[in-house]
Design a protein around this motif. Sequence first.
Motif: not given
Length: 274
Positions: A29-58
């Motif tokens: 991600x580059x969340x700061x519009x005034x500083x595109x060199x500030x790059x954030x990186x992190x992992x997120x989970x997508x947990x999937x079952x037959x009924x639903x899925x949930x996406x959230x931060x590790x």
Amino acid sequence: MKKLVILAIILLMQTAFAQTNRFVYQVTMKPDASNKNDIKTENAYLDISAEKSVFYSENRIKRDSVMQANRQSGGARGFNRDQMESLRTNINYSIEKDKKNQKIFYKDRLGRDQYSYEEDRPLDWKILQETTKIGEYKVQKAETDFAGRKWTAWFTTDLPYQDGPYKFSGLPGLVVKAEDAKGDYSFDLMKNYKISDFPALATFGNVVKVKRTDYVKQQEKFKTDPMSFMSQGGGGPRMGNRGGGNQNPAEMRKRMEERVKEEAKKNSNPIELK
């Protein structure tokens, strides 16, 4: 004996089917519009079952675990500030997809409460003929315009899921990679494995269900008057004597507003532009 063997096989199959599959995405991600060199990186989970899925931060689930351990010890351990700081996340939201009803629910915290809305904008994908290989998966290209950004996604039919990170869904396969045209946000599948069940995500305060447009208004209000969200009803953590002793309400308000404005500046290039 034969009946017992058949029953055991059926139970084993049911257990395997009931398992949840976790897909780990690297989110850049580059969340700061005034500083595109500030790059954030992190992992997120997508947990999937037959009924639903949930996406959230590790990091969110790790922070929840640390806080839960602290509560169970009666706060005797105290928080390791460096550890908690290392678990900060730019993905404060969670997204649940109801597969049966084809609905997407977005949840995020504003002040003391959790706000939830149902996504009301369908993703209109254009599936292209272009194919390639990403890691071990054969993938196909697709494009869509969503929430002010043009997205390119690569999906695979090698896996039996029509899902993806964030709000991405509706393709005939699992999204392996997604990136916006400006290169501000990208999601890259790193690995997957099975887990026994969905983890319980900690929820503070009340869950306030609103329309998406009302959530956007509340979000803007929070940026200008965060203290009004701390004094409303709900069971979330209260602003109070965190450091012991009485704190000046005016000073608390000032610090809170400064912190929220600083956070807003750091997140001036959100994933959804409109």
